[in-house]
Enzyme design. Structure first.
Site, mmCIF file in Angstrom:
data_model
loop_
_atom_site.group_PDB
_atom_site.id
_atom_site.type_symbol
_atom_site.label_atom_id
_atom_site.label_comp_id
_atom_site.label_asym_id
_atom_site.label_seq_id
_atom_site.Cartn_x
_atom_site.Cartn_y
_atom_site.Cartn_z
ATOM 1 N N LYS A 53 0.843 -1.207 0.000
ATOM 2 C CA LYS A 53 0.000 0.000 0.000
ATOM 3 C C LYS A 53 0.877 1.256 0.000
ATOM 4 O O LYS A 53 0.647 2.201 -0.755
ATOM 5 C CB LYS A 53 -0.949 -0.012 1.210
ATOM 6 N N GLN A 97 -4.586 -1.532 9.677
ATOM 7 C CA GLN A 97 -4.559 -2.882 9.111
ATOM 8 C C GLN A 97 -5.165 -3.885 10.092
ATOM 9 O O GLN A 97 -4.837 -3.893 11.274
ATOM 10 C CB GLN A 97 -3.108 -3.269 8.763
ATOM 11 N N ASP A 120 -11.036 2.637 3.965
ATOM 12 C CA ASP A 120 -11.387 1.213 3.946
ATOM 13 C C ASP A 120 -12.902 1.025 3.817
ATOM 14 O O ASP A 120 -13.367 -0.056 3.449
ATOM 15 C CB ASP A 120 -10.963 0.553 5.270
#
Ligand code: GUN
Length: 295
Positions: A53, A97, A120
């Site tokens: 990422k 994460q 997200d």
């Protein structure tokens, strides 16, 4: 028959070119889209994902902040860090994460992220918006699957999609996205999972199978209808002594056999994975625009 291989890397590259142009336009207006990633602990797969990422941000000319913290981090400290990133004007997207270590309540952390920076799409506000068909950010893997189906010429409209897996990250949101009333959706969706009775029969009825159960080679070729389209979300590490690193990645579908039955199938790696990261970049740009009052 041998299936078309849906090349996620190539489709992701196509979208990344579009993203790079958007970044350039924003740069001209003095805006540098910025993503902060937060990694707690040393899980090797999570380290790899977060690293990819970050790297993609850099390649596309975006600002990135990588927060790495030990597995013992206290929930309170993580909540403080999230608040600090919420307040940082150079950060447009905040990504924590998952999974998090046991001492940290995942839902509490997701709730602490500013919904306007929740690239997200996991904050309950954003989940609710998705549910009523007014998404602010679509979760990255589900959004990537919608793009893959669209850009590979396998539209889901009117088709029976069977999603195998009911996670908050993939199964549930991809089902919601594909049942929406719009040109890239309009599917009839079944959500199956490990407790579904006669799972092979349920999968056999699918025109499109989305495998997101997290178990290597769980879905067998004889569960597939002839000509089914198969999207494999699985990224399972299995031992492989022939590789220097001692493992390789395999999907949730028995690819070598399924390729003879399906009409199109995504490989692992090189299918859904590159799309997830790309959609994260798309969401970060969208966040930068929204926070700057551009869209
Ligand atoms: N862990 C596995 N997939 C994801 C994802 O898409 N986002 C975050 N934050 N964590 C994950």
């Amino acid at each position: 028959m041998s299936a078309n291989i849906i090349d996620g890397k190539q489709i992701a590259e196509e979208i990344r070119k579009e993203v790079a142009q958007e970044v350039e336009k924003l740069n001209e207006q003095g805006i540098k889209p910025g993503l902060a990633t937060v990694l707690v602990g040393e899980d090797p797969a999570s380290q790899t994902y977060v690293g990819m990422k970050q790297k993609t941000c850099e390649v596309l000319g975006m600002h990135s902040i990588a927060e790495k913290h030990p597995a013992e981090m206290k929930e309170e400290e993580l909540l403080k860090l999230v608040e600090q990133l919420n307040q940082d004007p150079d950060v447009h997207g905040v990504l924590v994460q998952l999974p998090l270590p046991d001492q940290i309540d995942e839902q509490k952390v997701l709730l602490a992220i500013d919904p306007a920076k929740d690239v997200d799409g996991f904050h309950p506000d954003n989940v609710g918006r998705l549910m009523v068909g007014q998404p602010r950010f679509s979760p990255c893997t589900p959004a990537g699957i919608v793009e893959l189906l669209h850009r590979s010429g396998n539209p889901p409209a009117g088709k029976h999609v069977v999603v195998v897996g009911r996670s908050n990250i993939v199964g549930k949101p991809v089902a919601i996205l594909l049942m929406q009333k719009n040109d890239r959706a309009n599917a009839t969706v079944t959500v199956a999972h490990s407790r579904t009775q006669n799972l092979p029969d349920v999968v056999r009825d699918a025109d499109i199978v989305i495998a997101a159960i997290g178990s290597p080679h769980f879905i067998k070729a004889d569960w597939l209808k002839d000509g089914a389209v198969v999207i494999d979300v699985g990224t399972n590490r299995v031992d492989d002594a022939t590789r220097e690193r001692g493992w390789r990645l395999v999907g949730d579908v028995d690819f070598d056999a399924a390729v003879e039955v399906a009409s199109a199938i995504t490989p692992v790696p090189g299918g859904v994975g590159p799309m997830t990261i790309t959609m994260l970049m798309v969401n970060t740009i969208e966040a930068a625009k929204q926070l700057s009052g551009i869209s």
